[in-house]
Design a protein around this motif. Sequence first.
Motif, PDB file in Angstrom:
ATOM      1  N   LEU A 125       0.847  -1.187   0.000  1.00  0.00           N
ATOM      2  CA  LEU A 125       0.000   0.000   0.000  1.00  0.00           C
ATOM      3  C   LEU A 125       0.886   1.241   0.000  1.00  0.00           C
ATOM      4  N   PRO A 126       0.420   2.342  -0.593  1.00  0.00           N
ATOM      5  CA  PRO A 126       1.201   3.578  -0.517  1.00  0.00           C
ATOM      6  C   PRO A 126       1.170   4.153   0.884  1.00  0.00           C
ATOM      7  N   GLU A 127       2.205   4.903   1.208  1.00  0.00           N
ATOM      8  CA  GLU A 127       2.257   5.545   2.522  1.00  0.00           C
ATOM      9  C   GLU A 127       1.208   6.651   2.588  1.00  0.00           C
ATOM     10  N   PRO A 128       0.422   6.711   3.685  1.00  0.00           N
ATOM     11  CA  PRO A 128      -0.588   7.774   3.815  1.00  0.00           C
ATOM     12  C   PRO A 128       0.051   9.156   3.706  1.00  0.00           C
ATOM     13  N   GLY A 129      -0.567  10.013   2.927  1.00  0.00           N
ATOM     14  CA  GLY A 129      -0.078  11.373   2.781  1.00  0.00           C
ATOM     15  C   GLY A 129       0.927  11.572   1.680  1.00  0.00           C
ATOM     16  N   ASP A 130       1.520  10.469   1.150  1.00  0.00           N
ATOM     17  CA  ASP A 130       2.523  10.613   0.098  1.00  0.00           C
ATOM     18  C   ASP A 130       1.902  11.088  -1.214  1.00  0.00           C
ATOM     19  N   TYR A 131       0.644  10.795  -1.422  1.00  0.00           N
ATOM     20  CA  TYR A 131       0.011  11.110  -2.697  1.00  0.00           C
ATOM     21  C   TYR A 131      -1.250  11.939  -2.464  1.00  0.00           C
ATOM     22  N   GLU A 132      -1.139  12.955  -1.642  1.00  0.00           N
ATOM     23  CA  GLU A 132      -2.239  13.874  -1.382  1.00  0.00           C
ATOM     24  C   GLU A 132      -1.732  15.310  -1.546  1.00  0.00           C
ATOM     25  N   SER A 133      -2.584  16.178  -2.079  1.00  0.00           N
ATOM     26  CA  SER A 133      -2.177  17.567  -2.244  1.00  0.00           C
ATOM     27  C   SER A 133      -3.396  18.473  -2.232  1.00  0.00           C
ATOM     28  N   ILE A 134      -3.206  19.672  -1.713  1.00  0.00           N
ATOM     29  CA  ILE A 134      -4.185  20.753  -1.798  1.00  0.00           C
ATOM     30  C   ILE A 134      -3.424  21.956  -2.345  1.00  0.00           C
ATOM     31  N   VAL A 135      -3.712  22.319  -3.586  1.00  0.00           N
ATOM     32  CA  VAL A 135      -2.939  23.351  -4.265  1.00  0.00           C
ATOM     33  C   VAL A 135      -3.890  24.350  -4.923  1.00  0.00           C
ATOM     34  N   PHE A 172       0.535  27.977 -16.988  1.00  0.00           N
ATOM     35  CA  PHE A 172       0.209  27.930 -15.567  1.00  0.00           C
ATOM     36  C   PHE A 172       0.904  29.103 -14.864  1.00  0.00           C
ATOM     37  N   LYS A 173       0.175  29.771 -13.974  1.00  0.00           N
ATOM     38  CA  LYS A 173       0.747  30.938 -13.292  1.00  0.00           C
ATOM     39  C   LYS A 173       0.334  30.949 -11.823  1.00  0.00           C
ATOM     40  N   ASN A 174       1.049  31.761 -11.048  1.00  0.00           N
ATOM     41  CA  ASN A 174       0.712  32.046  -9.649  1.00  0.00           C
ATOM     42  C   ASN A 174       0.463  30.781  -8.824  1.00  0.00           C
ATOM     43  N   PRO A 175       1.433  29.871  -8.750  1.00  0.00           N
ATOM     44  CA  PRO A 175       1.219  28.636  -7.983  1.00  0.00           C
ATOM     45  C   PRO A 175       1.198  28.886  -6.481  1.00  0.00           C
ATOM     46  N   ARG A 176       0.326  28.183  -5.796  1.00  0.00           N
ATOM     47  CA  ARG A 176       0.283  28.180  -4.340  1.00  0.00           C
ATOM     48  C   ARG A 176       0.407  26.740  -3.875  1.00  0.00           C
ATOM     49  N   ASN A 177       1.371  26.473  -3.000  1.00  0.00           N
ATOM     50  CA  ASN A 177       1.690  25.121  -2.522  1.00  0.00           C
ATOM     51  C   ASN A 177       2.233  24.236  -3.638  1.00  0.00           C
ATOM     52  N   ILE A 178       2.784  24.828  -4.673  1.00  0.00           N
ATOM     53  CA  ILE A 178       3.447  24.096  -5.752  1.00  0.00           C
ATOM     54  C   ILE A 178       4.820  24.718  -5.950  1.00  0.00           C
ATOM     55  N   ALA A 179       5.828  23.878  -6.105  1.00  0.00           N
ATOM     56  CA  ALA A 179       7.178  24.389  -6.327  1.00  0.00           C
ATOM     57  C   ALA A 179       7.246  25.145  -7.654  1.00  0.00           C
ATOM     58  N   GLN A 180       7.919  26.279  -7.644  1.00  0.00           N
ATOM     59  CA  GLN A 180       8.055  27.095  -8.855  1.00  0.00           C
ATOM     60  C   GLN A 180       8.731  26.304  -9.961  1.00  0.00           C
ATOM     61  N   ASP A 182       8.389  23.084 -10.547  1.00  0.00           N
ATOM     62  CA  ASP A 182       7.403  22.196 -11.157  1.00  0.00           C
ATOM     63  C   ASP A 182       6.527  22.950 -12.161  1.00  0.00           C
ATOM     64  N   ILE A 183       6.113  24.176 -11.810  1.00  0.00           N
ATOM     65  CA  ILE A 183       5.318  24.984 -12.732  1.00  0.00           C
ATOM     66  C   ILE A 183       6.127  25.312 -13.988  1.00  0.00           C
ATOM     67  N   ALA A 184       7.406  25.637 -13.801  1.00  0.00           N
ATOM     68  CA  ALA A 184       8.270  25.949 -14.950  1.00  0.00           C
ATOM     69  C   ALA A 184       8.413  24.746 -15.874  1.00  0.00           C
ATOM     70  N   ASP A 185       8.533  23.550 -15.294  1.00  0.00           N
ATOM     71  CA  ASP A 185       8.646  22.341 -16.111  1.00  0.00           C
ATOM     72  C   ASP A 185       7.362  22.068 -16.890  1.00  0.00           C
ATOM     73  N   MET A 186       6.205  22.282 -16.256  1.00  0.00           N
ATOM     74  CA  MET A 186       4.934  22.067 -16.952  1.00  0.00           C
ATOM     75  C   MET A 186       4.757  23.063 -18.097  1.00  0.00           C
ATOM     76  N   ASN A 187       5.133  24.309 -17.872  1.00  0.00           N
ATOM     77  CA  ASN A 187       5.037  25.296 -18.944  1.00  0.00           C
ATOM     78  C   ASN A 187       5.999  24.990 -20.085  1.00  0.00           C
ATOM     79  N   LYS A 188       7.146  24.419 -19.747  1.00  0.00           N
ATOM     80  CA  LYS A 188       8.086  24.002 -20.790  1.00  0.00           C
ATOM     81  C   LYS A 188       7.499  22.861 -21.620  1.00  0.00           C
ATOM     82  N   ASP A 189       6.828  21.915 -20.939  1.00  0.00           N
ATOM     83  CA  ASP A 189       6.166  20.819 -21.658  1.00  0.00           C
ATOM     84  C   ASP A 189       5.096  21.349 -22.606  1.00  0.00           C
ATOM     85  N   ILE A 190       4.341  22.368 -22.171  1.00  0.00           N
ATOM     86  CA  ILE A 190       3.324  22.971 -23.037  1.00  0.00           C
ATOM     87  C   ILE A 190       3.968  23.508 -24.309  1.00  0.00           C
ATOM     88  N   LYS A 191       5.076  24.225 -24.166  1.00  0.00           N
ATOM     89  CA  LYS A 191       5.763  24.798 -25.326  1.00  0.00           C
ATOM     90  C   LYS A 191       6.250  23.716 -26.279  1.00  0.00           C
TER      91      LYS A 191
END
Length: 292
Positions: A125-135, A172-180, A182-191
Amino acid sequence: SGDIHTWALSGAIEIYKNLFIGGTLNIISGEFNSNYDYYEDDILRIYDNVQTDPTISTTKGFQSFYLNSLMNWDINGWDLKLGLLYQINKIARVGATIQFPKTFTVKEKYSVDGSSTFKSGVVYLPEPGDYESIVEYDILTPFVLSAGTSVNYMGFLLSGEFSLTDYSQSEFKNPRNIAQRDIADMNKDIKNTLGTALNYNVGLEYTIPNLGLRVRGGYFTQKSAYKNDPSDFNKNFLTGGAGFLVDETVSVDLTYLHGWWNDYTENYGFNLSRVKQKISVDKLMLSFSYRF
């Protein structure tokens, strides 16, 4: 499941004879909820004598895998569209619109749970909390440029429209509770993965004299936003229908739509477990309007 609510404020003015400009401001709110279950079972017993993780002896004899993901979105946003229309006598019209980037704010709750069962009886089983997020984050959509024309002659109305969208301008812009990062990598994938789509619509309508009945047919296509998708991933639609105008004030419209395209879904990861799909949709739509 979910819903989208839109409040629209629109206006238009004739700035010169037969030349009109107008605009629409939309205020958007809504939510989206997803509860996704995925199962894998070794019904052919292919893994009976296979140790799936060479470093863990109890992973020999894989039997089943279960994955559950829960997601909730709370969505708020707005957008603005401006347009220009010129009427050529009473025969034809030409127009153009610019859809400015839509701005959405998404509050997201996401969690994943699952289990793997092996012949030894061990359940992982996965560890509790390892795969949960509120962003929370903002989504900025690209500009959409459109141009169209219609011609009215002897009871026939022929119309066509083209629209151009560069999906690589999404962001993606103005992330809260997300590493900057990670947002930069996602925007790079979009491009790198999204491209430009040129979509078009064509339609024909005929008004039956003295009856106020209008019969219609049309075709439109929505090109895939991904650069490397083949043409059979483009969405194609055929439409047909009729409309009836009562005393120049009340109209009733009935439309049938048929669409088809190819697609695939990712069960987990990227290109690890993929389901290819041939999709077709059929919709019947009824609408009423009152003019005053």
